[in-house]
Structures are given as structure tokens and as C-alpha cells.
Design an enzyme around this catalytic site. Structure first.
Site, short mmCIF file in Angstrom:
data_model
loop_
_atom_site.label_atom_id
_atom_site.label_comp_id
_atom_site.label_asym_id
_atom_site.label_seq_id
_atom_site.Cartn_x
_atom_site.Cartn_y
_atom_site.Cartn_z
N GLU A 145 6.67 0.22 16.13
CA GLU A 145 7.76 0.72 15.28
C GLU A 145 7.96 2.18 15.63
O GLU A 145 7.24 2.75 16.43
CB GLU A 145 7.39 0.54 13.80
CG GLU A 145 7.20 -0.93 13.40
CD GLU A 145 6.94 -1.11 11.92
OE1 GLU A 145 5.88 -0.68 11.45
OE2 GLU A 145 7.81 -1.66 11.24
N ASN A 190 0.80 -1.22 0.00
CA ASN A 190 0.00 0.00 0.00
C ASN A 190 0.84 1.28 0.00
O ASN A 190 0.52 2.26 -0.66
CB ASN A 190 -0.98 -0.02 1.16
CG ASN A 190 -0.29 -0.13 2.51
OD1 ASN A 190 0.66 -0.89 2.66
ND2 ASN A 190 -0.74 0.65 3.46
N GLU A 243 2.89 -5.48 12.22
CA GLU A 243 2.06 -4.30 12.01
C GLU A 243 0.97 -4.72 11.01
O GLU A 243 1.26 -4.91 9.83
CB GLU A 243 2.96 -3.19 11.48
CG GLU A 243 2.27 -2.02 10.83
CD GLU A 243 1.10 -1.53 11.64
OE1 GLU A 243 1.27 -1.30 12.84
OE2 GLU A 243 0.02 -1.40 11.06
N CYS A 247 -3.40 1.60 6.39
CA CYS A 247 -3.89 0.94 7.61
C CYS A 247 -4.39 1.97 8.62
O CYS A 247 -5.03 1.62 9.59
CB CYS A 247 -2.78 0.11 8.22
SG CYS A 247 -1.32 1.08 8.62
O1 TXE Z 1 -0.87 -8.39 2.48
P1 TXE Z 1 -0.07 -9.68 2.76
P2 TXE Z 1 -1.55 -8.04 1.14
C1 TXE Z 1 -4.19 -5.75 4.75
C2 TXE Z 1 -5.31 -5.39 3.83
C3 TXE Z 1 -5.07 -6.25 2.66
C4 TXE Z 1 -4.56 -7.50 3.32
C5 TXE Z 1 -3.76 -8.33 2.39
O2 TXE Z 1 -6.54 -5.78 4.43
O3 TXE Z 1 -6.25 -6.53 1.96
O4 TXE Z 1 -3.72 -7.03 4.36
O5 TXE Z 1 -2.86 -7.45 1.71
C6 TXE Z 1 4.18 -11.21 2.19
N1 TXE Z 1 4.90 -15.57 4.81
N2 TXE Z 1 -3.06 -4.85 4.68
O6 TXE Z 1 -1.94 -9.21 0.29
O7 TXE Z 1 -0.53 -10.88 2.02
C7 TXE Z 1 3.72 -10.61 0.89
O8 TXE Z 1 4.47 -11.13 -0.20
C8 TXE Z 1 5.65 -14.45 4.76
C9 TXE Z 1 -2.81 -3.97 5.79
O9 TXE Z 1 -0.55 -7.10 0.57
O10 TXE Z 1 -0.05 -9.72 4.21
C10 TXE Z 1 3.99 -9.13 1.12
O11 TXE Z 1 5.36 -8.84 0.90
N3 TXE Z 1 5.33 -13.37 4.01
C11 TXE Z 1 -1.37 -3.57 5.84
C12 TXE Z 1 3.65 -8.97 2.59
O12 TXE Z 1 3.71 -10.28 3.17
C13 TXE Z 1 4.19 -13.42 3.29
C14 TXE Z 1 -0.86 -3.12 4.51
C15 TXE Z 1 2.24 -8.43 2.81
O13 TXE Z 1 1.38 -9.29 2.12
C16 TXE Z 1 3.34 -14.54 3.31
C17 TXE Z 1 -1.17 -4.06 3.48
C18 TXE Z 1 3.74 -15.65 4.12
N4 TXE Z 1 3.00 -16.75 4.19
C19 TXE Z 1 -2.26 -4.91 3.57
N5 TXE Z 1 2.26 -14.28 2.50
C20 TXE Z 1 -1.06 -2.46 6.81
N6 TXE Z 1 -1.16 -2.71 8.12
O14 TXE Z 1 -0.65 -1.39 6.38
C21 TXE Z 1 2.43 -13.04 2.02
N7 TXE Z 1 3.60 -12.52 2.48
#
Ligand code: TXE
Length: 480
Positions: free
Chosen positions: A461, A150, A248, A282
């Protein structure tokens, strides 16, 4: 076609397995490049390089590391336009937003921790004439950093800057959805004087590369920002390995609007806190709770302002909302809008995909959406949608407002609008949140603790919290 590469041991290189993944431009829905489809073999190479590089990087000392990180910050600033264009192309956000927020904040992250490390305090405890204790905060060694799509460079550097400043070497994974600015950063490292192996950037899928980083026995600390579900998976793997974890995660942030607020200031800011970055922050306020006596006045004024927002070409300076980050995420958000309707919600504006013309007609655009008529316990008001969608709920008095605000599994950020200072203090005290803004939103002091409670994550953080996360405290007791 842009070809992005991993940065391992100071070398820009493809994945060992030779595979590639497509990268899309959300504005047009088209493939613009490819990134390495890395796996645990690439992670292993990076971990070895990082451990080789650690002694010299740590021995460089705080001044030496500070100088290198300040040079890297300057290199990003010298290329701000390039980074902003890449960030907008990769994420779909307005170019104006990337230029004004994302890239300047990435620069600030490096500058902040490059100087914070010079003032990182430690403690001594004197035991009368018996002994003196001092706390030695040493770098962990080699750490894993995993970041989301994001705010790609903003959140990527929010992790690697304190990790590097504290003397660690890093194995980092940006989101496969938005890898471009992390790659652009990797092309600046050598010139900035980042020694080989100090920062390693591995591109690829979460369940392959992210999971390999999480599970690697020689990465004793993992800093993660992303979804709550993924955070739980990382914790499941890392906890039995006794890894240090910073998680986070998501949020379902309430905005509490009391009748005595500065209405115009509140209205202007609440449009921003609802729809900045297409609602994909977020910290966005997705549940707007309004004191009943001004509910109708707020609803009508808010909807009028939202309808005036422009969804359009991210490169157009008059655009307020660009594209959401992926086709899958667009469908996910549209699915939640349908769910809201099925749960009895009324869509006051937006509620559908926006079809632009020309090159942009296949882009992933959603109209900013305002929904009313839903109670607090429905899925729409309990689950993180993470798109340009907010709900309105009236409340009756302070206790009702706080109860509504706290009625979700999340506890990240919140906003209070009131002129009554005593009430602001009381409500701020009672909200289950890691961050409370009063009569403002998104004012960020990097010294402050950043993070949430409940399913919004674990740890904090920012400032000394980040430096303490990336160091281990050792108590040394000297007998006098
Ligand atoms: O996050 P992911 P995504 C929330 C928001 C969004 C949801 C999924 O609701 O719809 O999270 O978003 C890596 N082991 N937020 O798909 O899947 C992945 O490659 C280790 C809130 O982006 O959590 C990426 O680099 N790593 C949030 C990172 O994790 C893994 C901001 C985030 O991916 C993994 C973004 C695994 N098993 C989304 N699977 C905020 N708090 O700002 C994925 N990844």
C-alpha cells in the site's frame, strides 16, 4: 444508545434484514450502541449503487475528485475532537493517541491521495520510427475495502482514499468491533460532495458482510487489512475468481538492539514501539533482541520504564495504555501470557489484567508485560499476540541477530539500533521484512511502499503502489 447506520447510495440506512449488533466501549466493558447486522443483500444494494455511480465519478477527472477528497479531509479536520473522542471510546485507546495519531493520519491519507493522483505518473515507450506505446492506468471500477479494529479510521481511509482518488467507487466494510468513526465519516460525505453511490459503507460481521464483499462477482479487487487467518480465507475465495488482492496481515516484528546503539534514544523509543495502542499495531516490535553484552543493562532499564507506564482511563491525558479492544481479545492476550509461562518464560513485569475502579472496573485492561527466558521457536515467539506483550532474547553477533529476527513465519516490520552505518545497511539488507527502521520507529512517509512478506501479506500500500493497485495498466501501441 447510539444507532449507527450503513451508507448505501448516499443514504444512511439500517440493514435490510432489520437486525442489530451491540457495540462496546472497551474502557467500561459496556454496550454504547448498535450497528446494522447487514448481510449479502445490503452488499448487493451497495454494489449496484457503486456501479451506477462509477461513470460520473470517473468522468469527474482527477482534479474534480481531488477537490472532493480535499473537502472531505477538511470536514474531518473541522471535527477532529469529535472523531478523536469517538475513536477512543470505540477502540479503548488513549484519547491523546487518537487526537495525535489516528485522526490526523486519516486526514493526511485523504490529502495525500487527493494530491498524489494529480501527479500519478504513467509511461511511454518509443520504438524508433515504428510505433509509440503509452500506458493508460484506468480505474478498476468498483472495489471492496475491508479494514480492522486496531487503527479504525486510519486504516479505513488508507484504503478508500487511493481507491476513490484513482476514480473507483467503493464498497467498504469497517470492523464490527470499531465501526464508530467510519459511521461518523459517512455523515460528512454528502456535504463534502461525495456523490451518492461513490462510497458505500456496510457494517456487520466479517463472515457475513466481509465474506459477501470478497465473493461478489462485480467487485474485481479486494483490499484487506487484518489477521493472517482471515487473509488466507479471503485469498481462498478470491483467487479462483481471479480478483486483484492486497493483503496487509499480521506481524511478529523484531527489534535488534546492538551494544553500540544510542542507549537512551533506543530505550525511550523501544517502550513506544512495544506498547503504543496497547501493542495493537501490526508495526509494533514484539520480539526485542539484545546484544548479550548489554542484555542485563537493557532488561533492567527497560522493565523499570515499563513498570512506570500508566494503564488507565483512556480520556485521562496522563494515561499511557488504555483498554484492549474487546473482551475476547483481552482473554486471547492473557491466554498467551499463560502460554509463555507454561513454555518456561519468566514474566518480569505485568502479566495480568488490570482492574480499575468505578465505571472502569469492568473495562478490558492488561498491564504492559515483559517476558524473558524463551527461545525463538516456542509459540510465544512465533505467533502474533497483538497486545501489550513483548519478549526479550539475547544474541551473539550480527549473524545470530539476523537469524533470530528472521525466524518467524512473518516479515512485516523491523527496527535496528546501532551507530555503525555499515552494519545497519548490511542487516537491513538481510532482514526478511517489508519495512526496516534504523534508529527510529513509526516515522512514516506516505510515498513509501507499505507491506510485508511471508505471512505478513501480499502487495504494497502507499504512494504509487496504492494507486497502481487500484488501477489497471493498459498498453496502447500506436503505429507511426
Ligand atoms: O481481524 P480480522 P481481527 C491481527 C491480530 C488480531 C487478528 C484478528 O493478530 O488478533 O488479526 O483481528 C473482516 N471475510 N490483526 O479479528 O478477523 C472483519 O469483520 C471477509 C493484524 O480484527 O482479520 C474486519 O472488518 N472479511 C492487523 C476485518 O476483516 C472478514 C490489524 C479484520 O478482521 C472475514 C488487525 C471473512 N471471512 C488485526 N472475517 C494488521 N495487520 O494491522 C473477518 N472479516
Amino acid at each position: 444508545m447510539e444507532q449507527l447506520l450503513n451508507l448505501i447510495d448516499g443514504e444512511l440506512r439500517p440493514a435490510l434484514g432489520g437486525g442489530w449488533l451491540d457495540v462496546h466501549a472497551p474502557a467500561t466493558g459496556t454496550v454504547y450502541g448498535e450497528l446494522p447486522d447487514s448481510d449479502q443483500c445490503d452488499v448487493e444494494l451497495a454494489v449496484q449503487a457503486a456501479h451506477r455511480a462509477f461513470p460520473a465519478w470517473n468522468a469527474l477527472g482527477r482534479d474534480g475528485r481531488s477537490t472532493v477528497l480535499l473537502r472531505l479531509a477538511q470536514a474531518i479536520e473541522d471535527d477532529l475532537e469529535g472523531f478523536a473522542h469517538d475513536e477512543s471510546r470505540d477502540n479503548g485507546k488513549p484519547l491523546s493517541l487518537a487526537r495525535r495519531v489516528d485522526i490526523p493520519r486519516a486526514i493526511a491519507n485523504f490529502r495525500f491521495f487527493a494530491t498524489a493522483i494529480l501527479h500519478f505518473p504513467s509511461e511511454a515507450h518509443l520504438m524508433d520510427d515504428v510505433a509509440v506505446n503509452y500506458t493508460d492506468r484506468q480505474p478498476i471500477g468498483v472495489v471492496g475495502c475491508i479494514s480492522p479494529w486496531n487503527l479504525p479510521l486510519y486504516l479505513f481511509t488508507w484504503k478508500i482514499a487511493p481507491a476513490l482518488a484513482a476514480g473507483n467507487c467503493v464498497v467498504a466494510k469497517p470492523s464490527e468491533v470499531t465501526p464508530l468513526t467510519a459511521f461518523r465519516l459517512s455523515t460528512l460525505c454528502e456535504k463534502a460532495g461525495i456523490p451518492s453511490g461513490v462510497l458505500n459503507i456496510i457494517h456487520g460481521l466479517g463472515p457475513k458482510v466481509g465474506a459477501a464483499i470478497t465473493a461478489h462477482p462485480r467487485l474485481p479487487a479486494i483490499s484487506f487489512t487484518g489477521g493472517t487467518r482471515t487473509g488466507a480465507e479471503i485469498a481462498r475465495v478470491a483467487a479462483p475468481m481471479f480478483k486483484k488482492l492486497s493483503l496487509e496481515l499480521g506481524g511478529k516484528n523484531p527489534v535488534l538492539v546492538f551494544a553500540d546503539c544510542d542507549f537512551d534514544e533506543m530505550l525511550k523509543t523501544t517502550v513506544r514501539s512495544s506498547f503504543t495502542n496497547q501493542g495493537q499495531i501490526c508495526l509494533c516490535g514484539s520480539r526485542i533482541l539484545v546484544e548479550r553484552s548489554i542484555y542485563t543493562k537493557f532488561r533492567d532499564a527497560f522493565v523499570e520504564r515499563v513498570k512506570a507506564l500508566k494503564v488507565g482511563d483512556p480520556s485521562d491525558p496522563t494515561t499511557d495504555l488504555g483498554a484492549v479492544v474487546s473482551k475476547g481479545h483481552m482473554e486471547n492476550v492473557l491466554g498467551y501470557i499463560e502460554l509463555a509461562r507454561s513454555e518456561g518464560g519468566t514474566v518480569l513485569c505485568g502479566g495480568e489484567r488490570v482492574q480499575l475502579d468505578g465505571m472502569l472496573q469492568e473495562g478490558w485492561y492488561i498491564a504492559p508485560t515483559v517476558i524473558e527466558g524463551l527461545g525463538p521457536v516456542c509459540r510465544t515467539n512465533q505467533e502474533e499476540i497483538f497486545g501489550p506483550v513483548v519478549t526479550l532474547q539475547p544474541f551473539d553477533g550480527e549473524a545470530d541477530a539476523v537469524a533470530l529476527a528472521n525466524a518467524t513465519p512473518y516479515g512485516l516490520a523491523s527496527v535496528i539500533w546501532t551507530r555503525d552505518g555499515q552494519r545497519a545497511l548490511r542487516v537491513a539488507r538481510d532482514l526478511n521484512a517489508g519495512i526496516v527502521w534504523v534508529n527510529c520507529w513509526m516515522i512514516r512517509d506516505l510515498r513509501t511502499p507499505f507491506g510485508g512478506v511471508k505471512q505478513s501479506g501480499v502487495g504494497r500500500e502507499g504512494g504509487v503502489d496504492a494507486l497502481r493497485f487500484f488501477t489497471e495498466a493498459k498498453n496502447v501501441c500506436l503505429k507511426l
